[in-house]
Scaffold this motif. Structure first.
Motif, PDB file in Angstrom:
ATOM      1  N   LEU A 226      46.116  46.243  53.142  1.00 30.39           N
ATOM      2  CA  LEU A 226      44.918  45.411  53.238  1.00 30.39           C
ATOM      3  C   LEU A 226      44.141  45.569  51.947  1.00 30.39           C
ATOM      4  N   LYS A 227      44.036  44.493  51.235  1.00 29.94           N
ATOM      5  CA  LYS A 227      43.342  44.553  49.950  1.00 29.94           C
ATOM      6  C   LYS A 227      42.386  43.385  49.826  1.00 29.94           C
ATOM      7  N   LEU A 228      41.213  43.708  49.334  1.00 29.63           N
ATOM      8  CA  LEU A 228      40.221  42.671  49.038  1.00 29.63           C
ATOM      9  C   LEU A 228      40.172  42.517  47.528  1.00 29.63           C
ATOM     10  N   ARG A 229      40.253  41.276  47.063  1.00 28.14           N
ATOM     11  CA  ARG A 229      40.176  41.015  45.618  1.00 28.14           C
ATOM     12  C   ARG A 229      39.043  40.039  45.368  1.00 28.14           C
ATOM     13  N   THR A 230      38.334  40.231  44.289  1.00 29.48           N
ATOM     14  CA  THR A 230      37.362  39.215  43.910  1.00 29.48           C
ATOM     15  C   THR A 230      37.223  39.198  42.392  1.00 29.48           C
ATOM     16  N   SER A 231      37.030  38.006  41.843  1.00 30.02           N
ATOM     17  CA  SER A 231      36.961  37.905  40.386  1.00 30.02           C
ATOM     18  C   SER A 231      36.084  36.741  39.971  1.00 30.02           C
TER      19      SER A 231
END
Lengths: 491, 1021
Positions: free
Chosen positions: B637-642
């Motif tokens: 489970l990974k959250l990414r934001t950019s």
């Protein structure tokens, strides 16, 4: 570590960082800072002002035929079916639309001529080691072309933006039509004073001359004397300018009027033309527009067909006096194939013969005649009659055109009242200059048609011109890009 | 939990250790370790498969205690010499290693078990100038794997992405061999500049033209989508980046593979057209109708006998189409010694078109070589050369386009006249398709060389310096010769020869430092670099006419009597960039990425040469947090934001400068060179700039048997480059300007699922994406911009609407009687019953330009792709579906083939024309002169679902193959594009005749779509 040292050295050598690295160095074009210096530069710059004439008068694809805007509203021609271009029919039906390419093409090319002329007028005085005569002559050509462009813009659109060599405004407003005419007059007067009577070598045929400028000046004065400016004082100026061309200009009438459009006849009557030649891949496709579709066997080689954008109104044809030899010259009811000379076809309807010729896939050699001596004679006749009624000189000018047409003096006019004379000239213009793109401007100028007033005319589809048609619409594209422009009434 | 983590770490450590051992042995020994052993060697072969029986490629097979080893090939086969007493170690990232004693066996088949967690941890992804563990990514990057690449036989690399990656729309704009493919990643960002992504092959950007590459060389394709991923490529990255990895050499024994394909290509649809009898009947009817309209008395073109018994009845589609057979062959070798690895390939692709003279032949070779020159220095080259011979047919949309002519040509005329010459059209404008096809000889030959040399220096532990130099040389030659007797308006005269040669030379130097360090819980990777690029393009064209014979074609221009034109041109551009990136992680749970690129381009105005493109991203592996682990749901489970900025500069050179150019004129029958200002300067010209926000989740559950990737993005592109209209009173119509802005919003969803995992293995890959495109602002107080490409302005760019919206009238029916007309129109004029009735939107009693409205646009609401793979023992079945939904295609064909009538042949549906009250409310009465208007009749639903590929493969049993020294062989048969579900009327809804982005999705006589049946044989030695 010796590898690393050399690798770093190589990389450093390659990475020559400086703003110079990103400077653009054009390889195939110039800019104005290194041009307009020599006589050759000036000549090349002047030539560029002529270039848009090619599309201005007869160019574009068949959907953009600029001739349409002046020809189709007239009571002489109509838009043929099969041309497949609905805008031709719309113009014929007086549904002029600002989004139509035709109006935009005319406008765009006129301003292209003006902008290039402005560049010449602005930069030529700064050239070094070039004589004043050469400079003035170059500026004269530019001002001739700019003057004619403004004259025709004002005739078509009324008030238009006045862009001169001094203009820096990207979004100009419209200048009153009278100021545009006066500006054009100054340009043409300068051209009259500074242009040669003829150009020395053959390859300059088509360049502006002193008397071409004066002829346009006469035409412009005549227009100003008529609708919408109605400045009666201009008749005298029109008469004197045209008189000077008649007396001192190098032009005379051909014995056979059709030689005006015959590429092999030596120039005589033509005053200003747009050059066309197949040999230099600049053939004219103009004749394509004047014969109906479905007759490809009439062309000079297989593969082509005609477009038939413009065909003569049957009423005009019927009205054309049968005893006038020009009826047989200007119209064709049958045609001989250029491919198979034994083949003569009866045409489904009369077509215009002025522009008929061998049509190759590369076009024809026929120049586009913009102004010819017969028109100058008729300008003089009309203007002189308004200054002093029915002078002998006016009769001479009018009858010169008639006697050339009939081959003798049997149909010369005499003993007319001033008004009869006026109407005779108008009728003579109608007959002699038919299909040359002048009839609609004559109808507007005189506010007449063969049916009476201009508004009395009904086209083949029963449409009549209205007040709104007295001016062309300002092209949508310019209204959108320049919010300071306004549209003509009712569009 | 702790032990799990520990085991995990141990796996990674062990694999890394293995690699290091291998590397160390290479570096320090220098001699084969088995040189001194005296044991008897036996050849051992075998197959390594996964639990589902699927062959595993790239498994390292080592003889325990030696450095001797090999890897399995694409079919999981290996071949190794080892003593009968030895033990083999089978290892591969993300699988549990196995040690298997030989015990004097000659065939050893092994099944490796996958360790789900490991897959994510160690899989490495190229991120530009470096690689990163997939689990460490902060950006949105999608990968198309080898097996997916091999499952669809395609000629162009870009086609391999179609339907496989969420958010990526791949459009085969033309179905001809080698035809243009447009890719848009996350919507359309640009009106004027290119929307194509940047291509990077093996780390080296493609500098010009197409990335010619043999698909069988491709190991993986990655699509970098969000700004965090792409910002490292700055000004070229606004449309996304496609990274292609080719096969590289591996240490071990020589591996040779051979691939052969045969394909049968045929048309997928035929358009029903009028036959000669129907055509003549309607021609007569049109004449009668037209005479009634204008009161004239045209004769009927055909007698009743000619109508009933036409002498000829030609179906031009049958006359010119063929079922074509093509073949592809490729051979590749790879291997390596201690210090040097290599891979090389040679390929031949032959893609035939369904028109008889149309084909694409590509011969390519590729070589990758890397060598450890010393302890600290590695050098290598990566070279490819491709030669394409493209036999073309005329497909421009003019009268002489073959696809257009086969529909428009009259059916009552034969291809040849009685003397065997091409029949010349005698009463219409349309060319003889047979003459166009056989009488015009045209081909384009392109040669492209791309070579890169690099040196990589280990300066300190973790610190590397790499310098690369790439040279990209492309030369193209286009030839056309028109035979005697082939003539048609718009075509040069017969016996005309044209040659156009173009050259593009580009060099690129990139130098960068990479620092990689793990200190306790802190992991750090720093990149710092600079690059310089120069490009030169030139052109030489010649056109001549008049040959004594057709025999010379374009080979002897000097034999011609007339030189029509000679044209040359040359241009040069430069680029300079500085870039840097920092990847930081804490405990491999929290990840931060910061990227910066400064790009300078010669193309921009003096004060705007440089553009600056920063981006930042954050990722959080929630699945490593104790509170998530406790839930025992997520294996990942990974959250990414950019958020970041990228640019676009893909347009011509010298556009910011004032330009004096040729203004040719004619005086006295002479061509004269005038010189005039032909381009108005814009010193303020600057980069297009896209700011993008992205937020996404990577989710794995059920031990990663189900994987989801979900992304939301929001992009705004500012300073759009457009050749914007300016007041024509300047003497110019347009000027390249930065105008307006566009927004793209979207949502992407991807799912990989192992539905069944046993002897029968069934996996499903699904992706789905929604994009919404909207113009935010435009130049000149948000004035609409119209783009014309046919009879009316076809496209409108309007604030609040998607880019490239279609513009026209609404057709509401056919006028049935005069009363209806009189009630509807203020001035009926010549309008008659049987004419088309359009909606009077402004209610002024007239139908004109003011009644035009937006009819739709070519940006699909959503696209999806689904791949199902079923494998059972040696059998494998793959089905791929690709769908594009809620999209409008502007089909201009009915303008000519239905509305224009009589000028050309027409659709069979013209039989349903209006011919009396109540007979039709859709098609007008036939007439000679027709009113042509773009309307909703032409704006058609372009939604489709395509069965892109259905294939069945069989892996030949190794017991059979080992006898003939073949380690693996696969036979498969694929049906490509066999079924398409669509309401679209033309050949295919995946079409665009015009190249521009504002007018994408307009069809006008496109190249007919085809389907193909492909048989593939793949053999590994």
């Amino acid at each position: 570590m010796k590898y690393s040292t050399s690798l770093i050295l190589i990389s450093m050598f390659l990475t020559t960082s400086c703003t110079k690295f990103l400077e653009e160095k054009p390889l195939t074009f110039l800019n104005s800072s290194n041009f307009y210096k020599t006589k050759d530069d000036i000549t090349a710059a002047v030539y560029s002002v002529y270039a848009p004439l090619q599309t201005y008068y007869a160019g574009g694809g068949y959907a953009n035929m600029t001739w349409s805007v002046w020809e189709l509203p007239s009571d002489q021609s109509y838009s043929n079916d099969g041309a497949g271009v609905i805008d031709n029919t719309n113009i014929d039906n007086y549904a002029f639309g600002p989004e139509m390419n035709y109006y935009n093409n005319w406008w765009k090319n006129a301003y292209l001529i003006i902008s290039r002329a402005n560049t010449v007028i602005l930069n030529v005085p700064n050239a070094v080691n070039v004589s004043a005569d050469i400079k003035n002559s170059a500026i004269g050509e530019a001002r001739f072309l700019r003057g004619v462009a403004y004259f025709e813009l004002a005739m078509g659109y009324g008030d238009v933006p006045l862009v001169t060599e001094q203009t820096t405004e990207l979004f100009p407003t419209r200048t009153p039509v009278l100021d545009i005419y006066n500006f054009a007059i100054e340009d043409l007067k300068f051209a009259v004073q500074n242009l040669p009577v003829t150009w020395p070598k053959g390859s300059d045929y088509g360049r502006a001359t002193k008397y071409a400028a004066e002829s346009y000046l006469a035409k412009l004065y005549l227009k100003m004397a008529g609708y919408p400016i109605q400045d009666q004082g201009k008749f005298a100026l029109a008469a004197s300018a045209s008189k000077d061309v008649i007396d001192n200009g190098p032009y005379s009438l051909y014995a056979n009027v059709m030689d005006n459009w015959n590429p092999s006849a030596a120039p005589r009557e033509q005053i200003f033309i747009v050059d066309k030649s197949r040999a230099v891949s600049n053939g004219s496709y103009f004749p394509l527009f004047w014969a109906p579709r479905g007759l490809p066997q009439l062309a000079a080689e297989p593969g082509g067909d005609f477009i038939g954008a413009f065909l003569p109104n049957q009423t005009f044809y019927d009205d054309f006096p049968d005893d006038d030899p020009r009826k047989g010259e200007f119209f064709m009811t049958s045609a001989r194939s250029y491919m198979d000379t034994s083949l003569v076809l009866t045409l489904p309807q009369p077509i215009v013969a002025k522009y008929w010729g061998p049509m190759y896939n590369t076009g024809t050699d026929q120049d586009i005649v913009r102004l010819r001596f017969a028109e100058v004679l008729l300008i003089y006749a009309e203007a002189a009659n308004e200054v002093t009624a029915t002078t002998p000189e006016a009769y001479n000018a009018l009858n010169a055109v008639r006697s050339r047409a009939f081959g003798d003096n049997s149909h010369d006019y005499s003993s007319l009242t001033q008004d009869e004379f006026r109407k005779a000239v108008w009728r003579e213009r109608d007959l002699e200059l038919c299909f040359e793109g002048v009839r609609w401007s004559d109808m507007v100028r005189t506010q007449t048609s063969r049916n009476g007033t201009i508004f009395d005319y009904k086209n083949i589809n029963n449409f009549s011109p209205t007040q709104k048609n007295m001016l062309f619409p300002i092209p949508t594209i310019d209204l959108q890009t320049n919010l300071k422009l306004t549209q003509n009434p009712e569009y | 939990m702790k032990s799990y983590q520990h085991r995990n770490f141990f796996k990674v450590f062990r694999i890394t250790f293995l690699l290091l051992i291998q590397l160390g042995v290479c570096l320090f020994s220098g001699y084969p370790a088995d040189a001194g052993t005296r044991a008897r060697f036996e050849e051992i072969t075998g197959t390594v498969t996964d639990k589902g029986g699927k062959p595993l490629q790239g498994v390292s097979v080592m003889v325990k205690g030696t450095k001797k080893g090999t890897t399995t090939d694409v079919d999981g086969k290996f071949r190794i010499n080892a003593p009968g007493t030895a033990t083999l170690i089978f290892s591969m990232t993300s699988y549990l290693s196995q040690e298997v004693p030989v015990n004097n066996r000659s065939v050893i088949d092994v099944t490796l078990e996958q360790t789900a967690q490991q897959l994510k941890d160690v899989e490495v992804v190229a991120i530009g100038y470096n690689n990163l563990r997939k689990s460490d990514l902060t950006g949105s990057i999608a990968v198309v794997s080898t097996e997916k690449i091999q499952s669809v036989p395609m000629v162009q690399a870009s086609q391999l992405i179609q339907g496989r990656v969420a958010g990526v729309q791949v459009m085969n704009n033309s179905h001809q061999p080698g035809g243009s493919v447009a890719i848009s990643i996350r919507g359309t960002n640009s009106i004027n500049a290119s929307n194509e992504p940047m291509y990077v092959i093996d780390g080296y950007p493609i500098l010009s033209g197409l990335p010619f590459i043999n698909p069988s060389d491709i190991v993986s394709i990655e699509v970098l989508k969000d700004a965090s991923a792409t910002a490292i490529y700055g000004s070229r990255a606004a449309n996304g980046v496609v990274i292609i990895q080719t096969r590289q050499g591996k240490k071990g024994v020589l591996s040779v593979s051979f691939e052969s394909r045969i394909k049968v290509v045929s048309r997928s649809k035929k358009i029903p057209m009028l036959n000669a009898h129907e055509f003549r009947m309607l021609m007569n009817e049109a004449t009668v109708n037209q005479n009634a309209i204008d009161g004239r008395n045209r004769a009927l073109p055909y007698t009743q006998d000619e109508v009933d018994h036409p002498k000829y009845d030609v179906d031009w589609q049958d006359e010119t189409f063929r079922t074509a057979i093509g073949n592809d062959q490729s051979i590749s070798v790879s291997g390596g010694s201690d210090k040097t690895t290599y891979a090389a390939s040679l390929s031949y692709l032959n893609e035939p078109g369904i028109f008889k003279t149309n084909m694409w032949n590509q011969i390519g070779t590729r070589m990758v070589l890397e060598s450890q020159m010393s302890k600290s220095l590695k050098m290598g080259v990566n070279i490819s050369y491709n030669h394409v011979n493209n036999g073309q047919v005329e497909t421009d949309n003019g009268n002489n386009s073959v696809p257009r002519a086969i529909l428009e040509s009259f059916p009552d005329r034969p291809p040849y006249d009685s003397t065997g010459n091409y029949m010349v059209a005698d009463n219409d404008n349309y060319a003889n398709p047979t003459a166009l096809l056989y009488g015009i000889h045209q081909k384009a030959i392109t040669s492209k060389f791309v070579g890169t040399t690099f040196g990589e220096l280990q300066i300190l532990k973790g610190l590397k310096f790499k310098a690369t130099y790439t040279l990209d040389i492309q030369a193209s030659k286009y030839d056309r010769y028109i035979d005697k007797g082939v003539s048609s308006p718009g075509l040069p005269p017969p016996q005309n020869a044209t040659i156009i040669t173009t050259g593009a030379n580009t060099w690129l130097n990139e130098d960068y430092l990479n620092y990689d360090r793990q200190m306790g819980y802190h992991g750090m990777n720093v990149l710092l670099g600079a690059s310089w690029m120069g490009a030169t393009g030139d052109e030489f064209d010649a056109t001549v006419t008049g040959f004594p014979t057709d025999a010379y074609l374009t080979n002897q221009l000097q034999a011609a009597t007339t030189v029509n034109s000679v044209v040359t041109s040359k241009e040069h551009s430069t680029q300079n960039s500085f870039f840097g990136r920092v990847n930081y992680n804490y405990k491999r749970i929290y990840f931060l990425t910061g990227t910066f690129r400064a790009d300078g381009s010669s193309r921009f105005g003096k004060g705007n040469k440089y553009g600056y493109f920063p981006s930042g991203a954050f990722a959080w592996r929630l699945s490593e947090e104790p509170f998530i682990k406790k839930l025992n749901i997520f294996s990942n489970l990974k959250l990414r934001t950019s958020y970041g900025a990228t640019g676009n500069q893909t347009f011509g050179n010298y556009l910011s400068l004032e330009r004096l150019g040729n203004a040719t004129t004619f005086l006295g029958n002479t061509r004269l060179a005038g010189i005039a200002n032909v381009q108005i300067a814009n010193p303020n010209l600057k980069w297009e700039r896209t700011n993008e926000f992205d937020m996404g989740f990577d989710i794995g559950i059920l031990k990663d048997r189900l994987n989801f990737v979900i992304d939301y993005y929001h992009k705004v592109t500012k300073d759009l480059l457009l050749n914007a209209p300016i007041p024509e009173t300047t003497g110019f119509s347009t000027q390249l300007k930065n105008i307006g802005s566009i927004q793209n919003n979207g949502f992407e969803f991807a799912l990989n699922s192992v539905n069944l995992d046993g002897k029968l293995r069934w996996t499903t890959d699904l992706n789905f994406s929604i994009n919404k495109n909207k113009v935010l602002s435009l130049v000149n107080n948000n004035q609409d911009i119209f783009i014309t490409s046919f009879v009316n302005p076809l496209n409108i760019v309007r604030v609040g609407e998607p880019l490239g919206s279609f513009w026209g009238l609404i057709r509401v029916g056919v006028f049935q009687n005069q009363d209806e007309i009189n009630a509807y129109l203020k001035n009926p004029g010549k309008t008659r019953p049987g004419d088309l009735k359009y909606a009077d939107l402004n209610k002024d009693g007239a139908i004109d330009a003011k009644d035009r409205t937006i009819l739709g646009n070519n940006n699909p609401k959503y696209i999806f792709g689904m791949i199902n793979t079923l494998s059972y023992g040696p059998w494998e079945f793959v089905s791929e579906i690709y769908g594009v939904q809620k999209v409008t295609v502007m089909n201009l064909n009915p303008v000519v083939l239905e509305d224009r009538q009589t000028e050309t042949n027409s659709y069979k549906t013209l039989l349903n024309r209006w011919h009396g009250e109540g007979t039709s409310n859709t098609i007008a009465a036939v007439r000679i002169n027709s009113n042509l208007n773009i309307s909703n009749r032409h704006a058609q639903d372009g939604s489709y679902v395509r069965f892109r590929n259905i294939s069945l493969g069989y892996h030949l049993p190794s017991s059979l193959l080992s006898k003939v020294k073949i380690s693996g062989a696969t036979i498969s048969i694929s049906a490509i594009d066999f079924f398409t579900i669509t309401n679209y009327e033309g050949y295919d809804p995946e079409v665009s005749t015009y190249g521009g982005h504002a007018n994408q999705g307009i069809e006008f006589s496109s190249y007919p779509a085809s389907k193909s049946l492909v048989a593939t044989l793949r053999i590994n030695f």
